[in-house]
Design a protein around this motif. Structure first.
Motif, PDB file in Angstrom:
ATOM      1  N   VAL A 422      -8.356   2.021  34.192  1.00  0.00           N
ATOM      2  CA  VAL A 422      -9.149   2.664  35.161  1.00  0.00           C
ATOM      3  C   VAL A 422     -10.510   3.133  34.837  1.00  0.00           C
ATOM      4  CG1 VAL A 422      -8.925   5.076  36.362  1.00  0.00           C
ATOM      5  CG2 VAL A 422      -6.907   4.038  35.936  1.00  0.00           C
ATOM      6  N   LEU A 423     -11.396   3.159  35.635  1.00  0.00           N
ATOM      7  CA  LEU A 423     -12.787   3.471  35.394  1.00  0.00           C
ATOM      8  C   LEU A 423     -13.258   4.541  36.263  1.00  0.00           C
ATOM      9  CD1 LEU A 423     -15.583   2.849  33.924  1.00  0.00           C
ATOM     10  CD2 LEU A 423     -16.018   1.158  35.727  1.00  0.00           C
ATOM     11  N   ASP A 428     -21.585  13.449  32.893  1.00  0.00           N
ATOM     12  CA  ASP A 428     -22.582  12.263  32.529  1.00  0.00           C
ATOM     13  C   ASP A 428     -21.865  11.110  31.653  1.00  0.00           C
ATOM     14  OD1 ASP A 428     -21.882  13.864  30.393  1.00  0.00           O
ATOM     15  OD2 ASP A 428     -23.993  14.279  29.639  1.00  0.00           O
ATOM     16  N   GLN A 429     -20.929  10.889  31.968  1.00  0.00           N
ATOM     17  CA  GLN A 429     -19.926   9.895  30.973  1.00  0.00           C
ATOM     18  C   GLN A 429     -19.282   9.236  32.053  1.00  0.00           C
ATOM     19  OE1 GLN A 429     -17.592  12.422  28.321  1.00  0.00           O
ATOM     20  NE2 GLN A 429     -19.096  12.035  26.571  1.00  0.00           N
ATOM     21  N   ALA A 430     -19.076   7.820  31.547  1.00  0.00           N
ATOM     22  CA  ALA A 430     -18.143   6.768  31.960  1.00  0.00           C
ATOM     23  C   ALA A 430     -16.817   6.944  31.434  1.00  0.00           C
ATOM     24  CB  ALA A 430     -18.886   5.514  32.059  1.00  0.00           C
ATOM     25  N   VAL A 431     -15.838   6.939  31.849  1.00  0.00           N
ATOM     26  CA  VAL A 431     -14.415   7.130  31.301  1.00  0.00           C
ATOM     27  C   VAL A 431     -13.663   6.071  31.682  1.00  0.00           C
ATOM     28  CG1 VAL A 431     -12.551   8.630  30.855  1.00  0.00           C
ATOM     29  CG2 VAL A 431     -14.788   9.807  31.271  1.00  0.00           C
ATOM     30  N   ALA A 479     -18.460   5.041  18.671  1.00  0.00           N
ATOM     31  CA  ALA A 479     -19.252   6.297  17.797  1.00  0.00           C
ATOM     32  C   ALA A 479     -20.580   5.598  17.873  1.00  0.00           C
ATOM     33  CB  ALA A 479     -18.711   6.397  16.440  1.00  0.00           C
ATOM     34  N   ALA A 480     -20.988   4.421  17.505  1.00  0.00           N
ATOM     35  CA  ALA A 480     -22.219   4.001  17.678  1.00  0.00           C
ATOM     36  C   ALA A 480     -22.995   4.034  18.977  1.00  0.00           C
ATOM     37  CB  ALA A 480     -22.505   2.720  16.991  1.00  0.00           C
ATOM     38  N   HIS A 481     -22.355   4.274  19.962  1.00  0.00           N
ATOM     39  CA  HIS A 481     -22.799   4.379  21.307  1.00  0.00           C
ATOM     40  C   HIS A 481     -22.832   5.941  21.854  1.00  0.00           C
ATOM     41  CE1 HIS A 481     -22.082   0.058  21.837  1.00  0.00           C
ATOM     42  NE2 HIS A 481     -22.847   0.132  23.027  1.00  0.00           N
ATOM     43  N   HIS A 482     -22.606   6.878  20.483  1.00  0.00           N
ATOM     44  CA  HIS A 482     -22.543   8.408  20.879  1.00  0.00           C
ATOM     45  C   HIS A 482     -21.472   8.612  21.973  1.00  0.00           C
ATOM     46  CE1 HIS A 482     -26.281   8.474  18.656  1.00  0.00           C
ATOM     47  NE2 HIS A 482     -26.658   7.565  19.417  1.00  0.00           N
ATOM     48  N   GLY A 483     -20.363   7.992  22.017  1.00  0.00           N
ATOM     49  CA  GLY A 483     -18.960   8.338  22.781  1.00  0.00           C
ATOM     50  C   GLY A 483     -18.092   8.698  22.134  1.00  0.00           C
ATOM     51  N   GLU A 484     -16.955   8.816  22.725  1.00  0.00           N
ATOM     52  CA  GLU A 484     -15.691   9.126  22.001  1.00  0.00           C
ATOM     53  C   GLU A 484     -14.430   8.706  22.522  1.00  0.00           C
ATOM     54  OE1 GLU A 484     -15.287  13.275  23.489  1.00  0.00           O
ATOM     55  OE2 GLU A 484     -16.995  14.129  22.538  1.00  0.00           O
TER      56      GLU A 484
END
Length: 505
Positions: A422-423, A428-431, A479-484
């Motif tokens: 699922v997208l 402000d985030q794409a999950v 993490a390198a993309h500043h995501g979680e």
């Protein structure tokens, strides 16, 4: 047998700060001292006023005795026996109350052996008023009291200081003066002391708070230094631990100075330990990067020669053909392992990624198509929004993240399992979520799931093709993309969730 009801847990009271405890201690001690001084002052003043009232009472008793004929003149005649006395031959309370120079509020009781007469002088009107029977009975109980005592008459009279005497004619009489003046003066002093103490406590509280806050500033600076150090990511990467407590707050002659000096020494030791750890990790990363880079060429040669020999068309024994196939497959697997190690080494070095808008919708479509080709015995379902969603990132690395998550779902679930991708866009985030209905992740593995070489099979069976680096690469790239990245797992449902920053508008 009664059942015990569960005890309700109240709210935990937050602990007091050192500043509040010090201020309240100072104010509390001052309050105790002020109350003690006030009580002692009121008690001493009241005792002094009562002593003065007893002197006035003694004088009034002497004048009352003269009015009743108890004091003789130079000729031995009694004043009460003189014809000029208006109460000649009649010893009554009015004789005392109407006597010369008697103080206001005087109370009198006279017993001539046959009857009792009483009265008191009203302070406001100056008239002689009668006492009630209850008040007379209270006074009659003290007609033998030769020293001043305090009695409570009730009503408007309140407390009186009374003293009994006997005139020379044998008449018993009792006089008393009100304690209302003493009580009013003592109450006024208590009020003044209370008001002055209250104002003093407020002033002292303000000054104490200012002084304590000023005295605790060095401790606050030490705390600020410790807080800044605690916020540093000391568990990974190269950390520059340059923060120290200022030299002015490390004087060993003060308590705060000793704490600051001890913290600086601890930070020095931690800095040395971090430098040693960083140097060791740097050597390990360099070794892994160099080894991975050097192994790529011989692995490519092994794979190429094995494939060339197998396809040469020459007739080879079945065992040789099987061995060449195994050599080729293992070289492919080892090449993938080397590539993963090289990627992790580069990410550890902090190399910048090529950040650009990436269409996650098309990326997921391609990834699901590849996963369906690799695992046709699984059910692959993808749910995409109507509008394309773009994230800021490195497309090859993000493609590898999705591929690793789908491969992980395929490898660790049985044939026939369903995988849903699922997208969505949240804030402000794409999950991206990858959910399967497999057996779930063991509890012992959840805490180390994203670590390198973490595998669910302790026997390290290679039949699944897992190297133990797939999820570690996912965590490192995200993490390198500043995501979680996170995971939720239970028997029958496992969901990986990846959040990436959207392209700025």
């Amino acid at each position: 047998m009664t059942e015990r009801m569960p005890r309700r847990r109240g709210r935990t009271r937050s602990p007091w700060t050192l500043q509040r405890r010090l201020v309240l201690t100072v104010v509390g001690l001052l309050a105790v001292v002020s109350i003690t001084i006030g009580i002692v002052s009121v008690v001493i003043l009241r005792a002094s006023l009562v002593d003065r009232l007893d002197l006035q009472l003694a004088s009034a008793a002497d004048r009352s005795g003269a009015a009743l004929g108890g004091v003789g003149d130079n000729d031995g005649d009694r004043l009460g026996d003189l014809p000029g006395n208006p109460y000649f031959g009649t010893p009554t309370a009015d004789s005392i109350l109407s006597g010369p120079a008697q103080p206001p509020g005087l109370l009198a009781l006279v017993y001539d052996g046959t009857s009792i007469t009483t009265g008191y002088t009203d302070d406001e009107s100056g008239q002689i008023e009668a006492l009630t029977s209850e008040q007379v009975q209270i006074l009659a109980d003290h007609v033998n009291q030769s020293t001043p005592v305090t009695v409570h008459l009730g009503g408007e009279l309140g407390e009186y200081r009374v003293q009994a005497e006997t005139s020379r004619t044998g008449t018993l009489y009792l006089v008393g003066l009100p304690l209302s003046g003493v009580a009013a003066t003592a109450a006024q002093l208590a009020l003044i002391v209370g008001l002055v103490s209250l104002v003093g406590l407020v002033i002292v509280a303000i000054i104490a708070a200012w002084v304590v806050r000023l005295a605790l500033r060095p401790l606050q600076r030490v705390t600020a230094t410790a807080t800044r150090v605690a916020q540093l990511p000391l568990d990974r990467g190269e950390v520059s631990l340059d923060d120290r407590v200022p030299a002015g707050d490390t004087d060993p002659r003060t308590e705060v100075g000793r704490v600051g000096a001890a913290l600086n020494r601890m930070l020095d030791h931690v800095d040395l330990a971090l430098e040693a750890r960083q140097a060791s990790e740097r050597k390990v990363r360099q070794f892994v990067a160099d080894a991975s880079h050097e192994l790529r060429t011989p692995l490519a040669s092994i794979r190429g020669y094995s494939e060339l020999t197998r396809r040469s068309g020459q007739e080879l024994p079945p065992d040789a053909m099987h061995a060449l196939g195994r050599i080729e497959s293992e070289s492919v697997r080892m090449t993938g392992l080397v590539e993963d190690l090289l990627l992790l080494a580069r990410l550890d070095e902090g190399r910048e990624l090529e950040l650009e808008p990436v269409d996650l919708t098309m990326l997921l479509v391609d990834a699901v198509s590849d996963a369906h080709a690799a695992g046709p015995d699984h059910g692959w379902n993808v749910e995409l929004p109507e509008e394309p969603i773009e994230a800021t990132g490195d497309e090859p690395r993000l493609r590898q993240v999705i591929a690793n998550l789908l491969a992980n779902a395929r490898i660790h679930t049985d044939a026939g399992s369903s995988v849903v991708i699922v997208l969505t866009a949240i804030g402000d985030q794409a999950v991206i979520t990858v959910t399967d209905n497999g057996p779930g992740i063991p509890d012992a593995l959840k805490n180390t799931l994203f670590e390198r070489f973490a595998r669910g099979d302790s026997s390290r069976f290679r039949g699944t093709g897992s190297t133990g680096l797939g999820l570690a690469i996912v965590a490192a790239v995200v993490a390198a993309h500043h995501g979680e990245v996170s995971v939720e797992s239970a028997p029958g449902r496992t969901q990986f969730r990846v959040a990436l920053p959207l392209v700025a508008a």
